[in-house]
Motif scaffolding. Sequence first.
Motif, PDB file in Angstrom:
ATOM      1  N   TYR A  29     -22.799 -25.130 -35.011  1.00 16.68           N
ATOM      2  CA  TYR A  29     -21.914 -25.050 -36.174  1.00 16.68           C
ATOM      3  C   TYR A  29     -20.944 -23.891 -36.058  1.00 16.68           C
ATOM      4  CZ  TYR A  29     -20.258 -24.196 -40.905  1.00 16.68           C
ATOM      5  OH  TYR A  29     -19.465 -23.958 -42.003  1.00 16.68           O
ATOM      6  N   SER A  30     -21.448 -22.731 -35.680  1.00 14.79           N
ATOM      7  CA  SER A  30     -20.588 -21.542 -35.623  1.00 14.79           C
ATOM      8  C   SER A  30     -19.476 -21.721 -34.593  1.00 14.79           C
ATOM      9  CB  SER A  30     -21.407 -20.296 -35.329  1.00 14.79           C
ATOM     10  OG  SER A  30     -22.140 -20.447 -34.134  1.00 14.79           O
ATOM     11  N   GLU A  31     -19.780 -22.315 -33.457  1.00 19.62           N
ATOM     12  CA  GLU A  31     -18.746 -22.553 -32.445  1.00 19.62           C
ATOM     13  C   GLU A  31     -17.681 -23.501 -32.975  1.00 19.62           C
ATOM     14  OE1 GLU A  31     -20.278 -23.709 -28.651  1.00 19.62           O
ATOM     15  OE2 GLU A  31     -21.769 -22.095 -28.661  1.00 19.62           O
ATOM     16  N   GLU A  32     -18.108 -24.543 -33.684  1.00 19.72           N
ATOM     17  CA  GLU A  32     -17.145 -25.473 -34.274  1.00 19.72           C
ATOM     18  C   GLU A  32     -16.287 -24.773 -35.317  1.00 19.72           C
ATOM     19  OE1 GLU A  32     -19.036 -28.981 -35.795  1.00 19.72           O
ATOM     20  OE2 GLU A  32     -19.948 -29.454 -33.863  1.00 19.72           O
ATOM     21  N   LEU A  33     -16.913 -23.918 -36.121  1.00 21.14           N
ATOM     22  CA  LEU A  33     -16.184 -23.190 -37.150  1.00 21.14           C
ATOM     23  C   LEU A  33     -15.158 -22.254 -36.528  1.00 21.14           C
ATOM     24  CD1 LEU A  33     -15.893 -22.683 -40.188  1.00 21.14           C
ATOM     25  CD2 LEU A  33     -17.646 -20.914 -39.967  1.00 21.14           C
ATOM     26  N   ILE A  34     -15.536 -21.559 -35.475  1.00 17.92           N
ATOM     27  CA  ILE A  34     -14.607 -20.656 -34.786  1.00 17.92           C
ATOM     28  C   ILE A  34     -13.420 -21.440 -34.242  1.00 17.92           C
ATOM     29  CG2 ILE A  34     -14.320 -19.170 -32.769  1.00 17.92           C
ATOM     30  CD1 ILE A  34     -17.279 -18.289 -33.256  1.00 17.92           C
ATOM     31  N   ALA A  35     -13.684 -22.600 -33.676  1.00 17.48           N
ATOM     32  CA  ALA A  35     -12.612 -23.400 -33.080  1.00 17.48           C
ATOM     33  C   ALA A  35     -11.705 -24.035 -34.135  1.00 17.48           C
ATOM     34  CB  ALA A  35     -13.211 -24.485 -32.197  1.00 17.48           C
ATOM     35  N   SER A  36     -12.283 -24.506 -35.240  1.00 22.19           N
ATOM     36  CA  SER A  36     -11.492 -25.235 -36.223  1.00 22.19           C
ATOM     37  C   SER A  36     -10.936 -24.359 -37.342  1.00 22.19           C
ATOM     38  CB  SER A  36     -12.317 -26.376 -36.832  1.00 22.19           C
ATOM     39  OG  SER A  36     -13.409 -25.848 -37.588  1.00 22.19           O
ATOM     40  N   GLU A  37     -11.684 -23.356 -37.763  1.00 17.32           N
ATOM     41  CA  GLU A  37     -11.260 -22.502 -38.876  1.00 17.32           C
ATOM     42  C   GLU A  37     -11.622 -21.040 -38.608  1.00 17.32           C
ATOM     43  OE1 GLU A  37     -11.863 -24.123 -42.933  1.00 17.32           O
ATOM     44  OE2 GLU A  37     -13.132 -25.586 -41.898  1.00 17.32           O
ATOM     45  N   PRO A  38     -10.926 -20.408 -37.684  1.00 22.18           N
ATOM     46  CA  PRO A  38     -11.285 -19.027 -37.341  1.00 22.18           C
ATOM     47  C   PRO A  38     -11.171 -18.057 -38.522  1.00 22.18           C
ATOM     48  CG  PRO A  38      -9.222 -19.674 -36.285  1.00 22.18           C
ATOM     49  CD  PRO A  38      -9.810 -20.895 -36.910  1.00 22.18           C
ATOM     50  N   GLU A  39     -10.239 -18.324 -39.446  1.00 24.85           N
ATOM     51  CA  GLU A  39     -10.101 -17.451 -40.612  1.00 24.85           C
ATOM     52  C   GLU A  39     -11.340 -17.525 -41.496  1.00 24.85           C
ATOM     53  OE1 GLU A  39      -7.853 -20.072 -40.173  1.00 24.85           O
ATOM     54  OE2 GLU A  39      -6.393 -18.927 -39.023  1.00 24.85           O
ATOM     55  N   LYS A  40     -11.886 -18.722 -41.649  1.00 30.82           N
ATOM     56  CA  LYS A  40     -13.091 -18.897 -42.456  1.00 30.82           C
ATOM     57  C   LYS A  40     -14.275 -18.192 -41.800  1.00 30.82           C
ATOM     58  CE  LYS A  40     -16.090 -22.264 -44.644  1.00 30.82           C
ATOM     59  NZ  LYS A  40     -16.400 -23.666 -44.890  1.00 30.82           N
ATOM     60  N   PHE A  41     -14.391 -18.309 -40.481  1.00 26.01           N
ATOM     61  CA  PHE A  41     -15.463 -17.622 -39.771  1.00 26.01           C
ATOM     62  C   PHE A  41     -15.352 -16.121 -39.982  1.00 26.01           C
ATOM     63  CE2 PHE A  41     -17.182 -15.300 -36.187  1.00 26.01           C
ATOM     64  CZ  PHE A  41     -18.462 -15.819 -36.089  1.00 26.01           C
ATOM     65  N   THR A  42     -14.138 -15.591 -39.844  1.00 24.46           N
ATOM     66  CA  THR A  42     -13.919 -14.160 -40.017  1.00 24.46           C
ATOM     67  C   THR A  42     -14.278 -13.728 -41.437  1.00 24.46           C
ATOM     68  OG1 THR A  42     -12.184 -14.166 -38.352  1.00 24.46           O
ATOM     69  CG2 THR A  42     -12.207 -12.305 -39.877  1.00 24.46           C
ATOM     70  N   TRP A  43     -13.859 -14.505 -42.423  1.00 25.86           N
ATOM     71  CA  TRP A  43     -14.177 -14.181 -43.813  1.00 25.86           C
ATOM     72  C   TRP A  43     -15.683 -14.199 -44.041  1.00 25.86           C
ATOM     73  CZ3 TRP A  43     -16.601 -16.622 -47.918  1.00 25.86           C
ATOM     74  CH2 TRP A  43     -16.448 -16.000 -49.148  1.00 25.86           C
ATOM     75  N   GLU A  44     -16.347 -15.245 -43.547  1.00 25.35           N
ATOM     76  CA  GLU A  44     -17.804 -15.348 -43.699  1.00 25.35           C
ATOM     77  C   GLU A  44     -18.504 -14.182 -43.003  1.00 25.35           C
ATOM     78  OE1 GLU A  44     -19.633 -17.387 -45.448  1.00 25.35           O
ATOM     79  OE2 GLU A  44     -18.296 -19.049 -45.893  1.00 25.35           O
ATOM     80  N   PHE A  45     -18.045 -13.818 -41.820  1.00 23.58           N
ATOM     81  CA  PHE A  45     -18.647 -12.707 -41.101  1.00 23.58           C
ATOM     82  C   PHE A  45     -18.462 -11.402 -41.862  1.00 23.58           C
ATOM     83  CE2 PHE A  45     -18.302  -9.155 -38.063  1.00 23.58           C
ATOM     84  CZ  PHE A  45     -19.628  -9.120 -37.678  1.00 23.58           C
ATOM     85  N   ASN A  46     -17.269 -11.187 -42.405  1.00 24.96           N
ATOM     86  CA  ASN A  46     -17.027  -9.967 -43.180  1.00 24.96           C
ATOM     87  C   ASN A  46     -17.937  -9.897 -44.404  1.00 24.96           C
ATOM     88  OD1 ASN A  46     -15.096  -9.031 -41.395  1.00 24.96           O
ATOM     89  ND2 ASN A  46     -13.402  -9.941 -42.523  1.00 24.96           N
ATOM     90  N   GLU A  47     -18.170 -11.021 -45.050  1.00 24.72           N
ATOM     91  CA  GLU A  47     -19.083 -11.068 -46.190  1.00 24.72           C
ATOM     92  C   GLU A  47     -20.512 -10.739 -45.726  1.00 24.72           C
ATOM     93  OE1 GLU A  47     -18.524 -11.767 -49.606  1.00 24.72           O
ATOM     94  OE2 GLU A  47     -16.489 -11.311 -48.948  1.00 24.72           O
ATOM     95  N   PHE A  48     -20.909 -11.318 -44.617  1.00 30.00           N
ATOM     96  CA  PHE A  48     -22.240 -11.069 -44.052  1.00 30.00           C
ATOM     97  C   PHE A  48     -22.391  -9.591 -43.692  1.00 30.00           C
ATOM     98  CE2 PHE A  48     -24.954 -10.899 -40.200  1.00 30.00           C
ATOM     99  CZ  PHE A  48     -26.113 -11.490 -40.684  1.00 30.00           C
ATOM    100  N   GLN A  49     -21.379  -9.053 -43.043  1.00 27.16           N
ATOM    101  CA  GLN A  49     -21.413  -7.662 -42.628  1.00 27.16           C
ATOM    102  C   GLN A  49     -21.463  -6.732 -43.845  1.00 27.16           C
ATOM    103  OE1 GLN A  49     -17.978  -6.514 -40.354  1.00 27.16           O
ATOM    104  NE2 GLN A  49     -19.121  -4.998 -39.210  1.00 27.16           N
TER     105      GLN A  49
END
Length: 54
Positions: A29-49
Amino acid sequence: MKALANHTDQQSLVEIFVQELDQIYYPGYSEELIASEPEKFTWEFNEFQGQFSC
């Protein structure tokens, strides 16, 4: 528990986040998210961090 702590120390926060996403949703899932919506991945990671900062 100490073995888990040692293992976690060796992993980066990004690796831990990717593993968590893949466990919550499905493997890859994470690889697909990075490829399709990198901004969403970054936002989710920032929230997690943000959960780990004081």
